[in-house]
Design a protein around this motif. Structure first.
Motif, short mmCIF file in Angstrom:
data_model
loop_
_atom_site.label_atom_id
_atom_site.label_comp_id
_atom_site.label_asym_id
_atom_site.label_seq_id
_atom_site.Cartn_x
_atom_site.Cartn_y
_atom_site.Cartn_z
N LEU A 330 0.85 -1.19 0.00
CA LEU A 330 0.00 0.00 0.00
C LEU A 330 0.88 1.24 0.00
CD1 LEU A 330 -2.80 1.37 0.33
CD2 LEU A 330 -2.52 1.10 2.80
N ARG A 331 0.60 2.16 -0.92
CA ARG A 331 1.38 3.38 -1.01
C ARG A 331 0.48 4.55 -1.44
NH1 ARG A 331 4.49 0.53 1.15
NH2 ARG A 331 6.64 0.00 0.61
N LEU A 332 0.95 5.77 -1.19
CA LEU A 332 0.39 6.97 -1.79
C LEU A 332 1.31 7.41 -2.91
CD1 LEU A 332 -0.79 9.17 1.23
CD2 LEU A 332 -2.22 7.83 -0.33
N CYS A 333 0.74 7.65 -4.08
CA CYS A 333 1.53 8.13 -5.21
C CYS A 333 0.81 9.34 -5.81
CB CYS A 333 1.69 7.03 -6.26
SG CYS A 333 2.75 7.47 -7.64
N GLY A 334 1.41 10.50 -5.65
CA GLY A 334 0.75 11.72 -6.09
C GLY A 334 -0.57 11.95 -5.37
N GLY A 335 -0.66 11.48 -4.14
CA GLY A 335 -1.88 11.62 -3.35
C GLY A 335 -2.90 10.54 -3.58
N HIS A 336 -2.70 9.68 -4.56
CA HIS A 336 -3.64 8.58 -4.85
C HIS A 336 -3.19 7.31 -4.14
CE1 HIS A 336 -5.75 10.74 -8.16
NE2 HIS A 336 -4.58 11.37 -8.23
N ALA A 337 -4.15 6.63 -3.53
CA ALA A 337 -3.85 5.36 -2.87
C ALA A 337 -3.65 4.27 -3.91
CB ALA A 337 -4.97 4.97 -1.92
N GLU A 338 -2.57 3.50 -3.76
CA GLU A 338 -2.27 2.38 -4.64
C GLU A 338 -2.11 1.13 -3.79
OE1 GLU A 338 0.14 4.67 -8.26
OE2 GLU A 338 1.15 3.16 -7.02
N LEU A 339 -2.88 0.11 -4.11
CA LEU A 339 -2.81 -1.15 -3.37
C LEU A 339 -2.49 -2.28 -4.35
CD1 LEU A 339 -3.15 -2.78 -0.77
CD2 LEU A 339 -5.61 -2.90 -1.25
N THR A 340 -1.33 -2.89 -4.16
CA THR A 340 -0.89 -3.99 -5.01
C THR A 340 -1.49 -5.31 -4.53
OG1 THR A 340 1.20 -2.92 -5.59
CG2 THR A 340 1.13 -5.33 -5.76
N PHE A 341 -1.91 -6.14 -5.50
CA PHE A 341 -2.43 -7.48 -5.18
C PHE A 341 -1.56 -8.54 -5.85
CE2 PHE A 341 -6.03 -4.85 -4.27
CZ PHE A 341 -6.67 -5.50 -3.22
#
Length: 477
Positions: A330-341
């Motif tokens: 789970l990360r924030l990238c440019g303010g957007h949440a990104e969740l890897t599966f």
């Protein structure tokens, strides 16, 4: 299926070599060879280059000829290869990131009795060095294996197997390939692997300062963090959250940390996903509202299970069992949440269909699904005589009655022709006092305090030699 006198000779040879084997494994474990994007001379980074150089040096020290295929793959064996009669052993020198929660330094190769504690000791550097000793044993004892043998090592198994894609497009492959990166007896099938990201269409508000968890796509996260502006959490909420999370108050923020129990994403049983623990606690307290609350709610729902029911992709078959689906980074990238599966799907399922369903699922929740890779399943005909011979040798030497199987883990077998897994895990347990030095949940591959039991390794290598002898009369073409 095996000659007892020969086995006693092989056993005595490995027992005499154990200390030397342990020292060689420690040498290679001390290199933090996490695969990363590199340069032309080091395609997977300088640490992987260093690991390859050392492994090939060790091969030469043992009297073998080595080749370096542009630092994608290396080989240890004979100079002139008869590819039509060649059995290749495949192992990898790259490791997953160390992660947190270690009681021992992850790259010191600490030894406690017969145990080596360190990232990569079990997966897969110990077995890689072990296969070198298998070839040396056969050579020194002049055993009549009849097939030519060669050890191949790569540097990108954990991150996507670009090493194999390069090698197989530029160089010949053995007539039969055995991958010593799973459990005995024989693994003839591997699930397909989909990795991708769910990315929130909206950015989080300024109330969220940090949001992250996990370290690699194939590791279940053992730690997740949310940092909020201080005014976002009341005193009463902080007190309740402290029963489930670590709550740290600073001058301008409050930091919430969830601690879970990590492990390999292909085998989620017994783990505890820290991303879910964090999202569940925050959502249940109603701390965030609006788009922030919707984002955390979506993360919570998608990570609460490990088998895809929540995302509408649950599937299983008789050959390879249940699909697994784990939210790992789970990360924030440019303010957007990104969740890897990381998703392991049965051999009769379809990765494209899974990705289509995920795209629809996340669209309804104002996320975008981005597929990063879809590595198809591997299936080797279990009726091939080599499968039966190797299984019989293993069961005879261990006095077990195990059957060939399929698994959710992904190995080089999926990238090679005529390949399947054979060992070296799943050896009979022998309880060692040294294991009490590890906390519960520690010691597994991809987890904290990864450990290799070198006594069990040498017993497995003896089985390997006897298995190769049992294949002597089998044609590889």
């Amino acid at each position: 299926m095996y000659d007892k006198e020969t086995y006693l000779r092989v056993s005595a040879w490995f027992d005499a070599q154990k200390e030397k084997l342990i020292r060689d494994i420690q040498r290679i474990v001390r290199i933090p060879s996490v695969s990363e994007k590199g340069t032309a001379g080091a395609p997977f980074g300088e640490a992987c280059r260093e690991a390859m150089d050392l492994m090939l040096q060790i091969g030469r020290e043992h009297g073998f000829y080595t080749e370096n295929y542009e630092y994608y793959v290396g080989s240890i064996g004979e100079k002139d290869k008869d590819w039509g009669n060649l059995i290749g052993f495949w192992n990898h020198l790259d490791v997953v990131p160390a992660g947190g929660g270690w009681d021992y330094p992850p790259f010191d190769a600490v030894r406690r009795g017969d145990l080596i504690i360190g990232r990569g000791s079990q997966d897969n550097k110990g077995p890689a060095v072990g296969m070198l000793y298998v070839m040396e044993c056969i050579r020194e004892l002049k055993l009549d294996v009849r097939h030519e043998l060669c050890l191949f090592v790569g540097c990108d198994e954990e991150r996507g197997m670009k090493d194999m894609e390069y090698y197989t497009s530029h160089y010949p492959c053995p007539a039969l390939s055995l991958i010593a990166d799973c459990g005995f007896p024989v693994c003839y099938g591997e699930k397909g692997i989909v990795e991708g990201k769910a990315v929130s269409r909206d950015a989080v508000s300024g109330m969220i300062l940090e949001l992250y968890g996990g370290s690699a796509g194939n590791i279940i996260p053992d730690r997740a963090v949310l940092a909020l502006k201080k005014e976002a959490v009341s005193q009463e909420q902080a007190e309740r959250l402290s029963q489930r999370l670590s709550v740290e108050k600073k001058e301008d923020r409050i930091i919430l940390t969830a601690l879970g129990s990590g492990g390999h994403s292909a085998f989620p049983e017994g783990s505890s996903n820290a991303v879910y623990l964090l999202a569940d606690a925050v959502v249940s307290e109603g701390i965030l509202s609006g788009r922030d609350g919707m984002i955390l709610e979506a993360i919570k729902t998608a990570t609460q299970g490990n088998y895809g029911e929540e995302l509408g992709i649950a599937f299983e078959d008789d050959l390879s069992g249940r699909l697994t689906c784990v939210g790992t980074v789970l990360r924030l990238c440019g303010g957007h949440a990104e969740l890897t599966f990381n998703i392991r799907y049965p051999v009769t399922d379809n990765g494209g269909k899974i990705c289509e369903r995920l795209a629809d699922y996340w669209k309804e929740r104002d996320f975008q699904w981005k597929t990063e890779r879809d590595s198809g399943p591997n299936y080797f005909d279990p009726s091939h005589p080599a499968v039966g011979r190797l299984t019989e040798v293993y069961n005879g030497l261990t006095k077990r009655q195990l059957e060939p199987y399929t698994m959710g883990g992904g190995t080089y077998a999926r990238k090679l022709p005529d390949a399947f897994g054979f060992g070296i895990g799943n050896m009979p347990e022998k309880r060692k006092p040294e294991m009490d030095l590890l906390q519960p949940g520690h010691g597994n591959a991809h987890g904290p305090d990864e450990v290799l039991d070198c006594e069990r390794l040498t017993e497995a290598l003896k089985i390997y030699v006897m298995g190769l002898l049992a294949l002597s009369d089998i044609s590889l073409t």
